[in-house]
Design an enzyme around this catalytic site. Sequence first.
Site, mmCIF file in Angstrom:
data_model
loop_
_atom_site.group_PDB
_atom_site.id
_atom_site.type_symbol
_atom_site.label_atom_id
_atom_site.label_comp_id
_atom_site.label_asym_id
_atom_site.label_seq_id
_atom_site.Cartn_x
_atom_site.Cartn_y
_atom_site.Cartn_z
ATOM 1 N N GLU A 66 0.873 -1.168 0.000
ATOM 2 C CA GLU A 66 0.000 0.000 0.000
ATOM 3 C C GLU A 66 0.915 1.224 0.000
ATOM 4 O O GLU A 66 1.804 1.334 0.843
ATOM 5 C CB GLU A 66 -0.871 0.000 1.262
ATOM 6 C CG GLU A 66 -1.852 1.144 1.242
ATOM 7 C CD GLU A 66 -2.735 1.225 2.490
ATOM 8 O OE1 GLU A 66 -2.694 0.313 3.327
ATOM 9 O OE2 GLU A 66 -3.455 2.234 2.590
ATOM 10 N N ARG A 292 5.191 -12.592 9.624
ATOM 11 C CA ARG A 292 5.898 -11.368 9.266
ATOM 12 C C ARG A 292 7.207 -11.297 10.042
ATOM 13 O O ARG A 292 7.373 -11.930 11.077
ATOM 14 C CB ARG A 292 5.032 -10.140 9.485
ATOM 15 C CG ARG A 292 4.590 -9.900 10.907
ATOM 16 C CD ARG A 292 3.415 -8.926 10.970
ATOM 17 N NE ARG A 292 3.768 -7.593 10.510
ATOM 18 C CZ ARG A 292 3.135 -6.940 9.541
ATOM 19 N NH1 ARG A 292 2.124 -7.508 8.919
ATOM 20 N NH2 ARG A 292 3.485 -5.735 9.208
ATOM 21 N N LYS A 302 4.433 0.689 9.690
ATOM 22 C CA LYS A 302 4.528 1.967 8.980
ATOM 23 C C LYS A 302 3.929 3.101 9.806
ATOM 24 O O LYS A 302 4.395 4.224 9.735
ATOM 25 C CB LYS A 302 3.788 1.868 7.642
ATOM 26 C CG LYS A 302 4.658 1.313 6.533
ATOM 27 C CD LYS A 302 3.952 1.363 5.205
ATOM 28 C CE LYS A 302 3.100 0.137 4.999
ATOM 29 N NZ LYS A 302 2.465 0.057 3.685
#
Length: 592
Positions: A66, A292, A302
């Site tokens: 994204e 992850r 982020k």
Amino acid sequence: MVITIREEKGDMATLDTEQNNINEEGGGNISTANPAVPANFIQNSINEDLKTNKNDGRVHTRFPPEPNGYLHIGHAKSICLNFGIAAANGGLCNLRFDDTNPSKEEVEYVESIQEDVKWLGFDWDDRMFYASDYFEKLYAYAVELIKAGKAYVCDLSAQEIREYRGTLSQPGKDSPYRNRPVEENQDLFERMRAGEFEDGSRVLRAKIDMASPNLNLRDPVLYRILRATHHRTGDKWCIYPMYDYAHPLSDAIEKITHSICTLEFEDHRPLYDWVLDNVSVECHPQQIEFARLNLTNTVMSKRKLRQLVEEGYVSGWNDPRMPTISGLRRRGYTPEAIRDFCDRIGVAKSNSVVDIALLEHCIREDLNTRAPRVMAVLRPLRLVIANYPENRVEELEAENNPENPAMGSRKIPFSRVLYIEQEDFCENPPKKYFRLAPGQEVRLKHAYIIKCQQVVKDEQTGEVVELHCTYDPETRSGADTSGRKVKGTIHWVSAAHAHTAEVRLYEHLLLDENPDGETDDADFKMKLNPSSLESLTACLVEPSLAGAAPGSRYQFLRQGYFCIDSVDSSPEALVFNRIVPLRDSWAKIQKA
Ligand code: ATP
Ligand code: MG
């Protein structure tokens, strides 16, 4: 080789990386169709598909960021995995911007992401896509769902939708709008698109099951009304699809075969499949989840990284302390080291925290044989060789890298006045201090054995400001006829020839080993390391470094690996970033 990875909860787990993998189900030896491909549960699943000729033998993956921030080392893991799996299986990997949330996305991020993926060494050829390219198609599929009675326009507020959803232990309640007639839904959805309703006043929802044990299936929202200018579609749309709806369809439209994502989407997989099963799209990619990457002593979300940037804790997304690809690049990391790191950590199905020492170990390994070894004095102390002629300058031969003779050698000037490291002199040395002390001898690297004869102090402060030494002309490196041995060798620069430079020393950004474990945003900032950056502005480097290009990497003898800063350095005023010190705590862990 054995690496250790810290499990989030519990003890250290020992993992065999010769297999390059951490296999949850089977452990050890998993055979793969292609022996060149490292075994892991994702490759195993692909092997099954290849055996049964599912997808006509195609393997097509994608990396779907994204564009709401810069990529970090966790994304590197996903990039290496997706592009790596495709390459290993003769397949393809797309780059797709998951740009369905206009309020947080920017062109700056789109550009940085492309730069970072390329820098890591991967190529999407002509397959760069945007989810926003599919807005028209996604709309048409939504209309299909409405017509089939599988989606409805709901007028509940966001708050009410939450209340109606129920909890893990309680089923949800049907929305009063759930049974709207198809025609009314069609009409309302069209008018949502046409901009007739206010932001947030209505949504389109899938009609699945308000009593499902999986909350994601309790009539999830598919579209919302949002007047925000999109970085690609401008103001064309005022309704935007939700991630869980747009993502499976974007995968299917691109004929992705294996949609690899992180573990938190495991519970979303039934919805991923529901969307694809209920519209006319032909392809049905398989979602596969992996854990992850979490790293000690840094944050990786982020959202948190953006806070550090926006609140000025760091100089930007590419601050050399950031775990972003651009930060690591500026710090001096190589793409090879990052790819090696991603290989070594492998893929797993349970969350763990990897010690940042492993990443540091990878860059040391890479630069060990590649980076020229030079001399730089970070905290200079003047040293005069009393018995060396005043105007004499000798050009001494210095090998560039003893690990790599092909890198040749260079000349370095030696003269009467030198600088050495302050910490290489001690007035009252402890036992086994093999550096300089009054009356004690050391070898100057690539040069002579010297002896400290006199210490000059500042009368006021008592601080040592200069050393007077003598040298033994018979002891020149490479031509030593004296047969003498000394225990210590120190680095130095010639005062008249050295260049001044700024050197920035970095430490971990966070003091805490697992700051991402904290959910509280304020909390993680309490744990920022106040000495993550120390700038030394009066350093001296040997003259061979003059004019070196930004991005050049060196080993400063006895100090560590350094890289010329690509932002602040200039030929007149060199600025170096310390990538890592030489001491390698990871190597120690391995030996233990
Ligand atoms: P963040 O939580 O940092 O904001 P994200 O998952 O929202 O990250 P995306 O841009 O959606 O960021 O991520 C793109 C791809 O990278 C996704 O497939 C995602 O699963 C993967 N990814 C993101 N963070 C990690 C990580 N720490 N380890 C491995 N893969 C990751
Ligand atoms: Mg995301």
